[in-house]
Scaffold this active site. Sequence first.
Site, mmCIF file in Angstrom:
data_model
loop_
_atom_site.group_PDB
_atom_site.id
_atom_site.type_symbol
_atom_site.label_atom_id
_atom_site.label_comp_id
_atom_site.label_asym_id
_atom_site.label_seq_id
_atom_site.Cartn_x
_atom_site.Cartn_y
_atom_site.Cartn_z
ATOM 1 N N GLN A 118 35.084 113.763 38.970
ATOM 2 C CA GLN A 118 35.373 114.101 37.562
ATOM 3 C C GLN A 118 34.458 115.189 37.005
ATOM 4 O O GLN A 118 34.660 115.635 35.876
ATOM 5 C CB GLN A 118 35.230 112.837 36.689
ATOM 6 C CG GLN A 118 36.246 111.754 36.996
ATOM 7 C CD GLN A 118 37.679 112.130 36.579
ATOM 8 O OE1 GLN A 118 37.893 113.048 35.770
ATOM 9 N NE2 GLN A 118 38.663 111.446 37.138
ATOM 10 N N THR A 130 40.006 110.302 47.870
ATOM 11 C CA THR A 130 39.946 108.957 48.447
ATOM 12 C C THR A 130 39.535 109.056 49.917
ATOM 13 O O THR A 130 38.647 108.326 50.383
ATOM 14 C CB THR A 130 41.333 108.275 48.301
ATOM 15 O OG1 THR A 130 41.602 108.142 46.901
ATOM 16 C CG2 THR A 130 41.371 106.917 48.973
ATOM 17 N N SER A 146 37.876 116.683 44.260
ATOM 18 C CA SER A 146 39.338 116.617 44.352
ATOM 19 C C SER A 146 39.947 117.776 43.571
ATOM 20 O O SER A 146 39.536 118.049 42.440
ATOM 21 C CB SER A 146 39.822 115.287 43.761
ATOM 22 O OG SER A 146 41.222 115.157 43.929
ATOM 23 N N ASN A 198 35.144 107.945 35.803
ATOM 24 C CA ASN A 198 36.511 108.376 35.491
ATOM 25 C C ASN A 198 37.097 107.645 34.286
ATOM 26 O O ASN A 198 38.006 108.141 33.650
ATOM 27 C CB ASN A 198 37.430 108.200 36.712
ATOM 28 C CG ASN A 198 37.344 106.835 37.344
ATOM 29 O OD1 ASN A 198 36.258 106.350 37.654
ATOM 30 N ND2 ASN A 198 38.469 106.192 37.535
ATOM 31 N N HIS A 251 43.014 118.131 42.293
ATOM 32 C CA HIS A 251 43.953 117.899 41.184
ATOM 33 C C HIS A 251 43.290 117.472 39.890
ATOM 34 O O HIS A 251 43.967 117.275 38.876
ATOM 35 C CB HIS A 251 45.079 116.935 41.603
ATOM 36 C CG HIS A 251 44.719 115.483 41.677
ATOM 37 N ND1 HIS A 251 45.040 114.595 40.684
ATOM 38 C CD2 HIS A 251 44.088 114.762 42.635
ATOM 39 C CE1 HIS A 251 44.636 113.370 41.032
ATOM 40 N NE2 HIS A 251 44.055 113.456 42.208
ATOM 41 N N THR A 265 46.538 119.957 61.108
ATOM 42 C CA THR A 265 46.854 121.299 60.606
ATOM 43 C C THR A 265 46.531 121.371 59.121
ATOM 44 O O THR A 265 46.886 120.477 58.352
ATOM 45 C CB THR A 265 48.349 121.606 60.847
ATOM 46 O OG1 THR A 265 48.579 121.460 62.243
ATOM 47 C CG2 THR A 265 48.710 123.009 60.404
ATOM 48 N N CYS A 314 44.801 105.002 39.467
ATOM 49 C CA CYS A 314 45.048 104.393 40.778
ATOM 50 C C CYS A 314 45.290 102.897 40.664
ATOM 51 O O CYS A 314 45.832 102.280 41.578
ATOM 52 C CB CYS A 314 43.868 104.642 41.711
ATOM 53 S SG CYS A 314 43.629 106.373 42.005
HETATM 54 N N1 PLP Z 1 37.099 109.228 42.489
HETATM 55 C C1 PLP Z 1 37.274 109.342 41.164
HETATM 56 C C2 PLP Z 1 36.101 109.218 40.259
HETATM 57 C C3 PLP Z 1 38.543 109.586 40.650
HETATM 58 O O1 PLP Z 1 38.726 109.699 39.336
HETATM 59 C C4 PLP Z 1 39.625 109.702 41.540
HETATM 60 C C5 PLP Z 1 41.007 109.913 41.039
HETATM 61 O O2 PLP Z 1 41.483 109.186 40.210
HETATM 62 C C6 PLP Z 1 39.373 109.578 42.920
HETATM 63 C C7 PLP Z 1 38.102 109.338 43.350
HETATM 64 C C8 PLP Z 1 40.497 109.699 43.922
HETATM 65 O O3 PLP Z 1 40.975 111.010 43.948
HETATM 66 P P1 PLP Z 1 42.262 111.393 44.805
HETATM 67 O O4 PLP Z 1 43.420 111.141 43.893
HETATM 68 O O5 PLP Z 1 42.094 112.845 45.120
HETATM 69 O O6 PLP Z 1 42.265 110.530 45.994
#
Ligand code: PLP
Length: 377
Positions: free
Chosen positions: A176, A70, A196, A148, A198, A234, A322
């Site tokens: 993704q 994000t 990202s 996503n 995770h 940091t 989200c």
């Molecule tokens: N962009 C896409 C396509 C995503 O699927 C996600 C997460 O759901 C994000 C951005 C945001 O990722 P983060 O959780 O690392 O902010």
Amino acid sequence: MIYLDYNATTPIAPEVLETMMPYLTKEWGNPSSGYRFGAKLKQAVNHAREQVASLAGTEPDHVVFTSCATEANNAAIRAALASAPTKKHLITSRVEHSSVLAMCKKLESSGWTVTYMPVHPNGCLSVQEVEKAITDNTALVSLIWGNNETGVLFPTAEIANLCRDRGVLFHTDAVQVPGKVAIDVSALGADFVTMSAHKLYGPKGCGALIARSELLEDPLLFGGHQEAGRRGGTENVAGIVGFGKAAELASKGIEDRASRVGALRHAFESRVLTEISGTWLNGLGAERLPNTTNIGFQGVNSDAMVTFLDAHDICVSSGSACLASSLSPSHVVFAMTGSHDKARQSIRFGLCHLTSEAELGQVIDKLKLAVTALRQR
Ligand code: PLP
């Protein structure tokens, strides 16, 4: 529990956790310190930078670690607009992640003009229409690479070429994609790419913005000189080291994983579509990420379906994680179908290499029960 929401997040791979552990325990120094106990951690951060760069197909010094994707999406848009200060127009699409859409809404309220490209019923968008939308006032085109919610892949290489030819900056939210499909950011020629940790079996709270330094005139965060002056603060050393290890693991065997997961996905969606009446595939005929399927269940509210399956220890979602608490219909399925009903009746299933055929069989059994219990006639 059967987890089929790997687009929302993934578990930390055991090898990743093992790599992170020293940095959560005995190696707790600050990489900016002048003594070795801290300073040596810079090497760990830079090794991770090389691992992430290698997965993305870019130079290590183009990788800026962030707190999440994000942040990287917000920062890419801000940086692009700052480097084209006389231009007041940007182009995105109606099916972006909220971290791009919310930023664009904010810019509109500050005097920018935003074009939200429509998508075809299969979720894809037309490069010719993007070309028509570009004007002399366009500073940036920002488009998601792999959706996503539906897994639909935009023709990102063609769009990058178009933007280069027209002298417009191009950002892609690639969150993704890495690890599911091989990518080569240098060959792609995008100016900004977001990742990202995770989403690829790394830790939460760690992302990356890939960009050439000259495009990041202002740091992402004003403060110290971390990240070669491009982002103060940091470093999240354990997170970054975990991201690096996850990237290294993700870069191995992409094709094998994609073909195995793709075959499971195909078998799953074929069974759902044939064995459960009143179902449809969102993204039919489009090129998609191999792990994702988004299926509509006519007459079944998707939030009720999520709750029903949750009661049977099955995790799926009715849209982006989200926005899951917003209970609003999927803006992605709405953009594809123009139907509020379809947007309220669609479920995202995200598979991965840990998913088994037996689990998918159990999910199909529960889906049948859910449809019988929840379908409104
Ligand atoms: N962009 C896409 C396509 C995503 O699927 C996600 C997460 O759901 C994000 C951005 C945001 O990722 P983060 O959780 O690392 O902010």
